[in-house]
Design a protein around this motif. Sequence first.
Motif, short mmCIF file in Angstrom:
data_model
loop_
_atom_site.label_atom_id
_atom_site.label_comp_id
_atom_site.label_asym_id
_atom_site.label_seq_id
_atom_site.Cartn_x
_atom_site.Cartn_y
_atom_site.Cartn_z
N LEU A 152 -6.96 -7.16 -6.16
CA LEU A 152 -6.02 -6.04 -6.02
C LEU A 152 -5.67 -5.45 -7.39
O LEU A 152 -5.54 -4.23 -7.53
N MET A 153 -5.52 -6.30 -8.38
CA MET A 153 -5.22 -5.80 -9.73
C MET A 153 -6.38 -4.99 -10.28
O MET A 153 -6.19 -3.98 -10.97
N LEU A 154 -7.61 -5.41 -10.01
CA LEU A 154 -8.78 -4.68 -10.51
C LEU A 154 -9.03 -3.39 -9.74
O LEU A 154 -9.65 -2.46 -10.26
N GLY A 180 1.24 -6.04 -14.36
CA GLY A 180 0.16 -5.29 -13.73
C GLY A 180 0.19 -5.28 -12.22
O GLY A 180 -0.77 -4.79 -11.59
N VAL A 181 1.25 -5.79 -11.59
CA VAL A 181 1.34 -5.83 -10.13
C VAL A 181 2.47 -4.89 -9.70
O VAL A 181 3.61 -5.06 -10.11
N GLY A 182 2.10 -3.90 -8.85
CA GLY A 182 3.07 -2.96 -8.33
C GLY A 182 3.40 -3.21 -6.87
O GLY A 182 2.90 -4.16 -6.26
N PRO A 183 4.24 -2.35 -6.27
CA PRO A 183 4.62 -2.55 -4.87
C PRO A 183 3.44 -2.52 -3.91
O PRO A 183 3.40 -3.32 -2.96
N LYS A 184 2.47 -1.63 -4.12
CA LYS A 184 1.32 -1.58 -3.22
C LYS A 184 0.56 -2.90 -3.23
O LYS A 184 0.24 -3.46 -2.16
N MET A 185 0.27 -3.41 -4.42
CA MET A 185 -0.46 -4.69 -4.53
C MET A 185 0.36 -5.83 -3.93
O MET A 185 -0.19 -6.72 -3.28
#
Length: 405
Positions: A171-173, A251-256
């Motif tokens: 997900l981060m990539l 690097g992690v947002g709400p969508k991820m």
Amino acid sequence: MFSAVLCFRMTSPYFSQNMTVVTRRAEKVARCTAAVAPLRSRRGDADAISSVAVKVEEEEARISQKTASLTTLDGSQDLLQLATAQPKLESDALSLSSLGRRRRQIKVEYDEGGSPVKTEHWEPPDWKKQLAHIREMRSSRDAPVDSMGAEKCYDAEAPANVRRFQVLVSLMLSSQTKDQVTAAAMQRLREHGCTAEKLLSTDEETLGKLIYPVGFWRNKVKFLKMTSAMLVKDYGGDIPDTVEGLVRLPGVGPKMAHLAMDIAWDQVSGIGVDTHVHRISNRLGWLMKPTKNPEATRKALQEWLPRDLWSEINWLLVGFGQQVCLPTNPLCSLCLNQHSCPSAHQSSPAKLLKVQSALSPSSTSSLQAKTESGQETDVNADTINEPQSVNLATQRRKLNRKVKH
């Protein structure tokens, strides 16, 4: 002779009248009569007794009137106190009533008739029909997200904590990156060893070569290193099981975070909204007001969309956006919602209306061509047989050459 005088005195009308006046009142009159008895032999004594009796009668009448007035005031013993307290009570009641009116106006909205305004549940018109059409168009499940999405990139035979970590890494990539590129990078990481401990011990240069050419790969190398360090220290190499814990990772947002909760932990915490879901929701009119970013779209969708659809809506709209509702030149003529979508044919050229008769839907859904770097690029049906667009591109190249020379 004394007896005759006494008899005359008792039978005289004058004395009988005076005695009647004296004895017709209560004990107070009797006491007053006894006090003036020695003076009855004189004519002026009768006048004094009569005046005293009248005063007693007037005093009793005044006392009885005062008692009656006090009784009507609920047995109060102090008329003056009640009279002074009454204005204060009225003013307090008036202030309380006015305060209550002000509070009601703040907390409850009223229409012109004074009745409370009821807030109705908003939902877009025809959304169920549009969703059914999208399901029909996505029934083949042949979009890139169906075979190369985050839920397809982890090692199914790895331990549970490793699988969850690989879901988070994919997900981060995937941010600002095509699914094909993300899947290829995840394959290389898995061959290298995709665990939090392994990535933490890998130098940044090697890690950059493994994930290249994902979008913003240099920043993602730093995020992967920092996130791996936090997970090893605080979670033993696993990932947090809450949205709050996930969004604290670099690097992690709400969508991820919401997608990781759904895929890794099998918990639906919210809708994962990326650029595809954000774009299509605004085009279909699924939002009460247009939104400017994916996070605002997520909040607006969650206000009306049933919770049992939150997990499905992401992969449905992402695949639909990869095949039909493209960012530029969407294939509105092939969309089953073209007659109910408020944005139909606004972004797509008019010539796409003729494409449907020339090409079948299976051939126009998604055509792919490999570039020299090995990265796959989507080629839409509207780019086929376009000599005019090719000529324009050729003219631009010639103009650039002339400017350089």
